[in-house]
Design a protein around this motif. Sequence first.
Motif, PDB file in Angstrom:
ATOM      1  N   ASN A   1      29.713  18.578  -1.140  1.00  0.00           N
ATOM      2  CA  ASN A   1      29.418  17.242  -1.610  1.00  0.00           C
ATOM      3  C   ASN A   1      29.645  16.223  -0.482  1.00  0.00           C
ATOM      4  N   ASP A   2      30.801  16.350   0.182  1.00  0.00           N
ATOM      5  CA  ASP A   2      31.127  15.452   1.299  1.00  0.00           C
ATOM      6  C   ASP A   2      30.093  15.567   2.414  1.00  0.00           C
ATOM      7  N   LEU A   3      29.630  16.796   2.647  1.00  0.00           N
ATOM      8  CA  LEU A   3      28.640  17.021   3.703  1.00  0.00           C
ATOM      9  C   LEU A   3      27.306  16.356   3.352  1.00  0.00           C
ATOM     10  N   THR A   4      26.947  16.469   2.093  1.00  0.00           N
ATOM     11  CA  THR A   4      25.691  15.849   1.642  1.00  0.00           C
ATOM     12  C   THR A   4      25.743  14.345   1.875  1.00  0.00           C
ATOM     13  N   ILE A   5      26.845  13.748   1.492  1.00  0.00           N
ATOM     14  CA  ILE A   5      27.017  12.305   1.661  1.00  0.00           C
ATOM     15  C   ILE A   5      27.009  11.938   3.140  1.00  0.00           C
ATOM     16  N   ALA A   6      27.745  12.698   3.946  1.00  0.00           N
ATOM     17  CA  ALA A   6      27.848  12.405   5.377  1.00  0.00           C
ATOM     18  C   ALA A   6      26.497  12.478   6.076  1.00  0.00           C
ATOM     19  N   LEU A   7      25.665  13.435   5.655  1.00  0.00           N
ATOM     20  CA  LEU A   7      24.366  13.593   6.304  1.00  0.00           C
ATOM     21  C   LEU A   7      23.344  12.592   5.789  1.00  0.00           C
ATOM     22  N   ASP A   8      23.735  11.889   4.725  1.00  0.00           N
ATOM     23  CA  ASP A   8      22.826  10.927   4.123  1.00  0.00           C
ATOM     24  C   ASP A   8      22.979   9.540   4.748  1.00  0.00           C
ATOM     25  N   GLN A   9      23.979   9.407   5.638  1.00  0.00           N
ATOM     26  CA  GLN A   9      24.278   8.111   6.232  1.00  0.00           C
ATOM     27  C   GLN A   9      23.243   7.726   7.279  1.00  0.00           C
ATOM     28  N   GLN A  10      23.125   6.406   7.493  1.00  0.00           N
ATOM     29  CA  GLN A  10      22.242   5.889   8.544  1.00  0.00           C
ATOM     30  C   GLN A  10      22.665   6.443   9.898  1.00  0.00           C
ATOM     31  N   ASN A  11      23.955   6.238  10.193  1.00  0.00           N
ATOM     32  CA  ASN A  11      24.511   6.775  11.437  1.00  0.00           C
ATOM     33  C   ASN A  11      25.372   7.969  11.097  1.00  0.00           C
ATOM     34  N   VAL A  12      24.828   9.149  11.395  1.00  0.00           N
ATOM     35  CA  VAL A  12      25.545  10.383  11.059  1.00  0.00           C
ATOM     36  C   VAL A  12      26.775  10.567  11.940  1.00  0.00           C
ATOM     37  N   ASP A  13      27.898  10.792  11.300  1.00  0.00           N
ATOM     38  CA  ASP A  13      29.143  11.028  12.032  1.00  0.00           C
ATOM     39  C   ASP A  13      29.299  12.538  12.229  1.00  0.00           C
ATOM     40  N   PHE A  14      28.870  13.029  13.381  1.00  0.00           N
ATOM     41  CA  PHE A  14      28.867  14.482  13.616  1.00  0.00           C
ATOM     42  C   PHE A  14      30.259  15.074  13.700  1.00  0.00           C
ATOM     43  N   LYS A  15      31.197  14.242  14.105  1.00  0.00           N
ATOM     44  CA  LYS A  15      32.576  14.727  14.195  1.00  0.00           C
ATOM     45  C   LYS A  15      33.109  15.047  12.804  1.00  0.00           C
ATOM     46  N   LYS A  16      32.764  14.130  11.887  1.00  0.00           N
ATOM     47  CA  LYS A  16      33.227  14.322  10.514  1.00  0.00           C
ATOM     48  C   LYS A  16      32.571  15.564   9.916  1.00  0.00           C
ATOM     49  N   ILE A  17      31.270  15.706  10.174  1.00  0.00           N
ATOM     50  CA  ILE A  17      30.526  16.857   9.677  1.00  0.00           C
ATOM     51  C   ILE A  17      31.153  18.135  10.207  1.00  0.00           C
ATOM     52  N   ASP A  18      31.444  18.158  11.494  1.00  0.00           N
ATOM     53  CA  ASP A  18      32.052  19.332  12.102  1.00  0.00           C
ATOM     54  C   ASP A  18      33.386  19.670  11.449  1.00  0.00           C
ATOM     55  N   ALA A  19      34.161  18.620  11.170  1.00  0.00           N
ATOM     56  CA  ALA A  19      35.465  18.835  10.534  1.00  0.00           C
ATOM     57  C   ALA A  19      35.307  19.479   9.165  1.00  0.00           C
ATOM     58  N   HIS A  20      34.342  18.989   8.389  1.00  0.00           N
ATOM     59  CA  HIS A  20      34.104  19.550   7.061  1.00  0.00           C
ATOM     60  C   HIS A  20      33.666  21.014   7.158  1.00  0.00           C
ATOM     61  N   VAL A  21      32.723  21.271   8.082  1.00  0.00           N
ATOM     62  CA  VAL A  21      32.198  22.635   8.227  1.00  0.00           C
ATOM     63  C   VAL A  21      33.299  23.571   8.698  1.00  0.00           C
ATOM     64  N   HIS A  22      34.146  23.066   9.586  1.00  0.00           N
ATOM     65  CA  HIS A  22      35.281  23.861  10.073  1.00  0.00           C
ATOM     66  C   HIS A  22      36.176  24.282   8.911  1.00  0.00           C
ATOM     67  N   GLN A  23      36.399  23.328   7.997  1.00  0.00           N
ATOM     68  CA  GLN A  23      37.229  23.629   6.823  1.00  0.00           C
ATOM     69  C   GLN A  23      36.571  24.681   5.937  1.00  0.00           C
ATOM     70  N   LEU A  24      35.266  24.503   5.731  1.00  0.00           N
ATOM     71  CA  LEU A  24      34.542  25.435   4.871  1.00  0.00           C
ATOM     72  C   LEU A  24      34.503  26.818   5.499  1.00  0.00           C
ATOM     73  N   LYS A  25      34.343  26.840   6.785  1.00  0.00           N
ATOM     74  CA  LYS A  25      34.362  28.108   7.508  1.00  0.00           C
ATOM     75  C   LYS A  25      35.709  28.801   7.309  1.00  0.00           C
ATOM     76  N   GLY A  26      36.769  28.015   7.408  1.00  0.00           N
ATOM     77  CA  GLY A  26      38.114  28.557   7.250  1.00  0.00           C
ATOM     78  C   GLY A  26      38.355  29.137   5.865  1.00  0.00           C
ATOM     79  N   SER A  27      37.982  28.385   4.838  1.00  0.00           N
ATOM     80  CA  SER A  27      38.272  28.887   3.501  1.00  0.00           C
ATOM     81  C   SER A  27      37.380  30.073   3.130  1.00  0.00           C
ATOM     82  N   SER A  28      36.123  30.049   3.564  1.00  0.00           N
ATOM     83  CA  SER A  28      35.258  31.199   3.274  1.00  0.00           C
ATOM     84  C   SER A  28      35.757  32.429   4.012  1.00  0.00           C
ATOM     85  N   SER A  29      36.251  32.233   5.211  1.00  0.00           N
ATOM     86  CA  SER A  29      36.826  33.339   5.977  1.00  0.00           C
ATOM     87  C   SER A  29      38.063  33.899   5.289  1.00  0.00           C
TER      88      SER A  29
END
Lengths: 162, 215
Positions: free
Chosen positions: A58-86
């Motif tokens: 959900n957070d990723l969807t919102i983050a990617l929907d922004q005018q100015n995409v914050d890639f650092k934030k996106i990376d942080a979210h994906v890193h977390q998801l990677k960790g929990s799925s692992s």
Amino acid sequence: MEVDQLQRNFLEYTNLLFREGFLDGQFSQLQLLQDESNPDFVFEVVSLFFEDSERLLNDLTIALDQQNVDFKKIDAHVHQLKGSSSSIGAQRVKNTCIAFRDVCLEQNAEGCLRCLQQVKQEYLLVKTKLEALLRVRVPHLFSLEQQIVAAGGAIPMLNDFC
Amino acid sequence: MAATEAQFHVLAVDDSLIDRKLIERLLKTSSYQVTTVDSGSKALEFLGWNEDERANSNEAFISSKNQQVVEVNLVITDYCMPEMTGYDLLKKMKESSILKNIPVVIMSSENVPSRINRCLEEGAEEFFLKPVRLSDVNKLKPHMMKAKSKDVEKPEKQEKQDNNESTEEASSEIQLQTQQSHQTAQSNNKRKSMDDGPTPDRTRPRYSGFTVMSN
């Protein structure tokens, strides 16, 4: 249903999930940690994974929907998801996250959107399969695991049959 | 001293709820007492770390304050955490006279040799790649045992030690043995991690549907 038959079904289904790459060895590790004193351990961890993932997606969807995409934030979210799925052994979700992070590094918004779609897909797939394995899907129909326990059996591990 | 049945208390630090649940279960399965916190600052708080520099560098100051500090035998912490990383936590502990002797283990989902070396050089006993397994947790006991035997020769007994040479020799012999096995374990970890190279994810062989259990 006979306990033996149920156990075989459960094993076959789990084995299938391993073969198809949905789950990896970490899921077996989780099963190892479940016992009479912690009979719902796998269910609890997987439930946490569902909650965590849905929040992150959900957070990723919102983050990617922004005018100015914050890639650092996106990376942080994906890193977390990677960790929990692992941590639960959801291999395909994890691998999709790894690819996602690479695309994020390139700061490619289009690419990220595609990755997000992919992760969502993989997540939904593994969620369906894990639910079949662990949870009550239809009120009168128990999950394989619950059927086994209700019939008085123990949840078998793959190595029990080696 | 027969302390074999005494329970070791491990403090686990991780910002991920799932990982906290996992590590707690792993540690409890190994019969350790476990406390989990979600940040480095909460860990330091639990350990009784004091902002006051005097408190951290002067043991006499602490004992005069009569602080009741919970005994922790090992700290296992995630590396990647917001605000304070596992490395920052490790560093703060090593700088504190009351905390520096508590063994610290770092966990990380990323296999970065420079990161691993940095942590080991700062004094971490082990570096585990996530997800952490039972076989990793089985490596913790020697570090806690070693720290406990060090406790026996605390500074308060320094005067006695100076007078009793034979005890000193025996204890340093024990320390040397455990240090050697510890160093072997450490160098094994280093070798393992350096061979893996800078890949973002570890290259340990993947299971293909069968659980490989090492007893």
